[in-house]
Motif scaffolding. Structure first.
Motif, PDB file in Angstrom:
ATOM      1  N   GLY B 216      16.301  -4.346  -8.536  1.00 29.62           N
ATOM      2  CA  GLY B 216      16.051  -3.022  -7.958  1.00 29.62           C
ATOM      3  C   GLY B 216      15.288  -3.075  -6.656  1.00 29.62           C
ATOM      4  N   PHE B 217      14.542  -2.006  -6.383  1.00 32.11           N
ATOM      5  CA  PHE B 217      13.764  -1.896  -5.142  1.00 32.11           C
ATOM      6  C   PHE B 217      12.453  -2.672  -5.274  1.00 32.11           C
ATOM      7  CE2 PHE B 217      16.400   1.979  -5.001  1.00 32.11           C
ATOM      8  CZ  PHE B 217      16.869   1.904  -3.705  1.00 32.11           C
ATOM      9  N   PRO B 218      11.761  -2.873  -4.161  1.00 24.15           N
ATOM     10  CA  PRO B 218      10.413  -3.467  -4.256  1.00 24.15           C
ATOM     11  C   PRO B 218       9.527  -2.633  -5.188  1.00 24.15           C
ATOM     12  CG  PRO B 218      11.142  -3.449  -1.977  1.00 24.15           C
ATOM     13  CD  PRO B 218      12.172  -2.676  -2.764  1.00 24.15           C
ATOM     14  N   ASP B 219       8.498  -3.290  -5.714  1.00 22.57           N
ATOM     15  CA  ASP B 219       7.531  -2.646  -6.628  1.00 22.57           C
ATOM     16  C   ASP B 219       6.846  -1.438  -6.000  1.00 22.57           C
ATOM     17  OD1 ASP B 219       7.901  -4.410  -8.608  1.00 22.57           O
ATOM     18  OD2 ASP B 219       5.865  -5.272  -8.527  1.00 22.57           O
ATOM     19  N   ARG B 220       6.469  -0.498  -6.869  1.00 20.14           N
ATOM     20  CA  ARG B 220       5.631   0.617  -6.432  1.00 20.14           C
ATOM     21  C   ARG B 220       4.332   0.103  -5.792  1.00 20.14           C
ATOM     22  NH1 ARG B 220       5.694   5.533  -9.551  1.00 20.14           N
ATOM     23  NH2 ARG B 220       3.444   5.263  -9.715  1.00 20.14           N
ATOM     24  N   SER B 221       3.828  -0.998  -6.330  1.00 20.28           N
ATOM     25  CA  SER B 221       2.560  -1.522  -5.792  1.00 20.28           C
ATOM     26  C   SER B 221       2.730  -1.989  -4.340  1.00 20.28           C
ATOM     27  CB  SER B 221       2.057  -2.682  -6.642  1.00 20.28           C
ATOM     28  OG  SER B 221       2.971  -3.770  -6.553  1.00 20.28           O
ATOM     29  N   TYR B 222       3.922  -2.459  -4.027  1.00 21.11           N
ATOM     30  CA  TYR B 222       4.173  -2.852  -2.641  1.00 21.11           C
ATOM     31  C   TYR B 222       4.158  -1.616  -1.739  1.00 21.11           C
ATOM     32  CZ  TYR B 222       6.479  -4.191   1.650  1.00 21.11           C
ATOM     33  OH  TYR B 222       6.762  -4.371   2.976  1.00 21.11           O
ATOM     34  N   PHE B 223       4.850  -0.579  -2.162  1.00 20.53           N
ATOM     35  CA  PHE B 223       4.870   0.639  -1.334  1.00 20.53           C
ATOM     36  C   PHE B 223       3.453   1.232  -1.222  1.00 20.53           C
ATOM     37  CE2 PHE B 223       9.412   0.554  -2.542  1.00 20.53           C
ATOM     38  CZ  PHE B 223       9.954   0.583  -1.270  1.00 20.53           C
ATOM     39  N   ARG B 224       2.675   1.140  -2.308  1.00 19.93           N
ATOM     40  CA  ARG B 224       1.306   1.640  -2.259  1.00 19.93           C
ATOM     41  C   ARG B 224       0.493   0.831  -1.234  1.00 19.93           C
ATOM     42  NH1 ARG B 224       0.050   1.451  -7.582  1.00 19.93           N
ATOM     43  NH2 ARG B 224      -0.909  -0.598  -7.353  1.00 19.93           N
ATOM     44  N   ALA B 225       0.787  -0.466  -1.190  1.00 15.16           N
ATOM     45  CA  ALA B 225       0.053  -1.315  -0.238  1.00 15.16           C
ATOM     46  C   ALA B 225       0.387  -0.912   1.208  1.00 15.16           C
ATOM     47  CB  ALA B 225       0.387  -2.793  -0.464  1.00 15.16           C
ATOM     48  N   LEU B 226       1.595  -0.422   1.405  1.00 15.16           N
ATOM     49  CA  LEU B 226       1.938   0.056   2.754  1.00 15.16           C
ATOM     50  C   LEU B 226       1.140   1.328   3.057  1.00 15.16           C
ATOM     51  CD1 LEU B 226       5.861  -0.248   2.892  1.00 15.16           C
ATOM     52  CD2 LEU B 226       4.138  -1.976   3.489  1.00 15.16           C
ATOM     53  N   ASP B 227       1.253   2.285   2.138  1.00 13.67           N
ATOM     54  CA  ASP B 227       0.585   3.575   2.313  1.00 13.67           C
ATOM     55  C   ASP B 227       0.634   4.262   0.951  1.00 13.67           C
ATOM     56  OD1 ASP B 227       0.178   6.448   2.797  1.00 13.67           O
ATOM     57  OD2 ASP B 227       0.435   5.951   4.929  1.00 13.67           O
ATOM     58  N   PRO B 228      -0.518   4.716   0.450  1.00 14.31           N
ATOM     59  CA  PRO B 228      -0.519   5.332  -0.893  1.00 14.31           C
ATOM     60  C   PRO B 228       0.503   6.452  -1.018  1.00 14.31           C
ATOM     61  CG  PRO B 228      -2.765   5.001  -0.105  1.00 14.31           C
ATOM     62  CD  PRO B 228      -1.850   4.634   1.029  1.00 14.31           C
TER      63      PRO B 228
END
Lengths: 560, 560
Positions: B216-228
């Motif tokens: 699937g897509f990158p982890d939610r934690s990765y997107f959070r690391a970009l910007d909450p």
């Protein structure tokens, strides 16, 4: 003060000869006349023949030189309205090494019916490049024998110089070599014609014929190692007596007095070379100020007090430019001709149309557009080796490179990058001199480029960090010869006792000074560091891709 | 056999959309229609506004896509004289990543008065390059976290792709990000419009939005690391349900049936991408045969049976081109545009005059002259980085280089050297694939260049040592979409059960085969070795002069 006195300088170029009549007291150029050689550069067939010459040949007809004298001296006398009594001397300078075989009386072999159809009987012009095999052997054998003189010529004798040309005659036409009582620079031959005296000058002997004021020519054993038949070439066909620059070779012969309208006995100076004679004409008679003769190529001339070995210089000759000094010469083999190549072969129609519509030259248009760019703004860097590299790498097989191109690159960007590359090349040469103990504090430019391209001059100042001044005369060669003529005439005739004294009166600069702009220098220092890195990478054997490409090219053409 | 059946493929390009009506049994292209986008590429001001857009922006108006459908489908039906009953499916392909924000019902935000003046409400076209800061941060954070997906994209996510564009909206226009119920590829948006179903396809999800069939897509934690605020972007504004290529997204809505003249319920295929859909249109549905879409740039597409990490590829996506295979994509960022730059900016008037006098194009003239040269004869070598390097170095800051120039270099020499450089660049890519275990045994070319320049094709064959075949269709994108439409329609409607089956009937090659000439290969192998050495020297950090020049250039322009 008595009546004004004049001298005439004649500059024998590649396509024509130019005489200038100069006021000895002021250096004022009173009259000028140019005469084109009828046979020009002979590189296809001999005059009156349809047998093609091989590639890389370049000959001339010595009759053309005599015609220059006969046409231009009366012309300048007439123009100036000057009486022959007031012309105290004649001086000449020549391309070099431009040499010919003659009989003992100076008659060129090519003027004799029995030799006229042999190309080797004609004048070999400086840019005759067909003696490369001989030059290669000359260099190889000199290295093998550890000849001490090789380092005075940047480690390499050029195929353009005297002994490669002599040896080519011997190799390919031993009958011509045998028939030649004398082998002589055209610079000295013209003086011989005018005076009846065969006198040879320090400049061509030193820079082109491996002569040294203290040690003379290379050993007989060296010539024997080349070819036993060459062992006695100096004593049989040349001379060990070499005359200082500015010396009086003799008086004008009665025949030449009649042909020119000058008085018999008018002082004629020993021969000299175009680039070298330009140095005092650019006011330079002391160390520290480099003269750059800027045109198709650049000659860099500078004086020093001691003989120094400078990487890749063309030569160092004691008294070879100005008596009392070591004369250093270096050179860039392609400058104006690279810009000319670019303008002819790589500029799209829209620029041509704009130039035509505004009635300006294409160089001028490109200079204008390139002037609007700040240093570094085009993002380009070039290696200026379209015509190989003379100083300091002494490698004709290097080729041009342009780096940094994008889809937004435009003609004026490349034009400016090419100018900058030649300026970087000059800076390498300057640094080779200064790091060897030869000072270069300031530059005086002469030749065709400085007056035409102010952007170029400013870039050179910015890149080298030196002030550039510009010689006033646009015919520095002919003026320099006229100055030497004043020295040959001497003070008693109204001339000068030395070229230094002559320069003080006769040579001038324009008011224009190009000063380095610190802000530009800072950018160019960074670009120069990148240039040097690429220069060394491609030029000193780390990556020989340019030579590999030349080899593959030669194979593709069936030449290898 | 029943009556002939047809499908329509629509290729949404950068400036226009093109529909082709194709005979499903034979692949015959019965009718074609093109419609130019009224607003085209929006890179200066928004329609109806005079507020200038910042540099590097490139937007589009989604109304233009709808107009293409409304204009071209009736046009091809009319031209072909085909009854709507016999049109069994519609397929589309798009530039990518070309994305837009919409409301929950699919209405583009830019269509709503309250958002219309905000540039972020519009379609961000694939070549919108203003999200570079976001792309840089996306890559940096991925590297820091050791995100496993990064290597599937050659180690770098492009600023052109989905999440940099999404993040730029959030950064610069949080109100638009908030108002956007959906963030979607135009490839999927057009299908949503035609069917009423929001379905997203494997190809854009995989190549542009970091989606993987198994993980699937990158982890939610990765997107959070970009910007909450990005943590829930997938679940709030996108979808985790991604549809296979060739699937039926739905039937044409009654409204669109009326607007196009097709029958309601006509099968509409899920979205796809222009380059990827060209692969089966070029007959390639199995590993070992690379498809090169050759135009302004080159896309290299090849299938494999296993996921492999290939240096500098654009991406590897399972089922991303042909179901059942790993789809590998690589690319050269400058090819035809380099030749176009050269022809426009570096060819002197005499060539233009000759071309005009003979009524041939300038490319044609240069090709003719360059054809007379033997490989290696021009002595030149170039690095084809005028537009940076995509594969394998993934470095937009690299620039073009030309080496080997002399005063005898002419325009056709450089033209040929530029073609060769792009061929060497392709060989580097092929070798990156083969050395990673992805076979490239043969090439099929499509796009604009192959039909126009036979010299180019022969050089590519000689340089790569591969046979080059040429796809018959000159509109491979639209044909590929029509083929996928036949799959979406399915065998029961007269279509096919798979794209492999469709390709067997609908895709064809021309008879022309470019075979490597061993004699040329030997020369090019030597030149390629030199190319690779310079490629590595300038491209892999040993000498960063190209980046230094770009930095100095940016400083000179006040941009740094």
């Amino acid at each position: 003060m008595g009546k004004a006195k004049y001298t005439i300088g004649i500059d024998f170029g590649t396509e024509s000869g130019r005489a200038v009549l100069v006021d000895v007291a002021t250096g004022e150029e009173v009259a000028t006349a140019v005469h084109r050689y009828v046979d020009g550069v002979i590189d296809e067939t001999l005059p009156g023949s349809d047998v093609p010459l091989p590639p890389d040949w370049a000959l001339q007809n010595p009759e053309d030189y005599l015609a220059v004298v006969e046409v231009t001296i009366p012309a300048v006398l007439r123009q100036a309205g000057v009486s022959p009594e007031d012309v105290i001397g004649v001086g000449t300078d020549f391309t070099a090494c431009t040499m010919l075989p003659t009989k003992a009386d100076g008659t060129p072999l090519c003027a004799l019916p029995e030799y006229r159809s042999n190309p080797h009987a004609w004048v070999k012009l400086w840019k005759h490049h067909a003696a490369q095999p001989e030059a290669d052997a000359i260099n190889r054998i000199a290295r093998e024998r550890g000849e001490p003189w090789l380092q005075r010529y940047g480690g390499k004798i050029s195929s353009e110089w005297f002994f490669p040309k002599v040896w080519q005659i011997l190799d390919e036409a031993p009958e011509i070599y045998e028939a030649a009582d004398r082998l002589i620079e055209a610079a000295d031959w013209i003086v011989w014609q005018l005076t009846g005296n065969e006198v040879r000058n320090w400049c061509t002997a030193g820079y082109k014929a491996i002569w040294h004021k203290r040690t003379g020519f290379p050993d007989r054993s060296y010539f024997r190692a080349l070819d036993p038949r060459l062992e006695d070439v100096i004593d049989r066909k040349m001379s060990r007596q070499i005359w200082p620059l500015g010396a009086k070779a003799g008086g004008l012969t009665p025949q030449w007095a009649e042909r020119t309208g000058l008085k018999p006995g008018t002082a004629v100076c020993v021969g000299n070379v175009d680039a070298h004679v330009s140095v005092p004409a650019a006011t330079v008679v002391t160390p520290g100020r480099m003269v750059m003769i800027m045109g198709t190529s650049i000659c860099h001339m500078v004086l020093g007090t001691e003989e120094r070995i400078v990487e890749g210089m063309c030569g160092v000759v004691e008294d070879g430019i100005i008596p009392g000094f070591q004369g250093f010469e270096a050179g860039q083999s392609g400058v104006g001709d690279i810009f000319a190549w670019f303008v002819e072969h790589a500029v799209p129609p829209v620029y041509h149309e704009e130039a035509a519509a505004r009635d300006v030259g294409l160089h001028e248009l490109l200079e204008e557009k390139a002037s609007r760019l700040r240093p570094g703004e085009h993002g380009l860097l070039a290696l200026d080796w379209w015509n190989g590299n003379r100083s300091v790498l002494v490698d004709a097989d290097l080729t041009g490179m342009l780096l940094g191109a994008t889809l937004a690159t435009r003609a004026e960007d490349i034009y400016r990058a090419l100018i900058e590359a030649t300026a970087f090349g000059t800076r390498v040469i300057i640094e080779a001199f200064t790091s060897s103990g030869v000072a270069v504090d300031e530059i005086v430019a002469c030749g065709g480029l400085p007056e035409r391209n102010r952007l170029l001059m400013q870039i050179y100042a910015d890149v080298t960090g030196r002030e550039f001044r510009v010689a006033r005369s646009t015919q520095a060669g002919a003026l320099g010869s006229a100055m030497h003529a004043a020295v040959a005439a001497g003070p008693e005739a109204g001339g000068y006792s030395s070229i230094v004294e002559a320069a003080a009166h006769m040579a001038h600069l324009t008011d224009k000074v190009y000063r380095p702009i610190p802000e530009n220098q800072r950018v160019y220092d960074r670009l120069y560091a990148e240039y040097v890195r690429l220069y060394n990478y491609f030029g000193r054997g780390e990556n020989n891709v340019m030579k590999v490409l030349k080899r593959i090219k030669a194979e593709a053409r069936g030449e290898a």
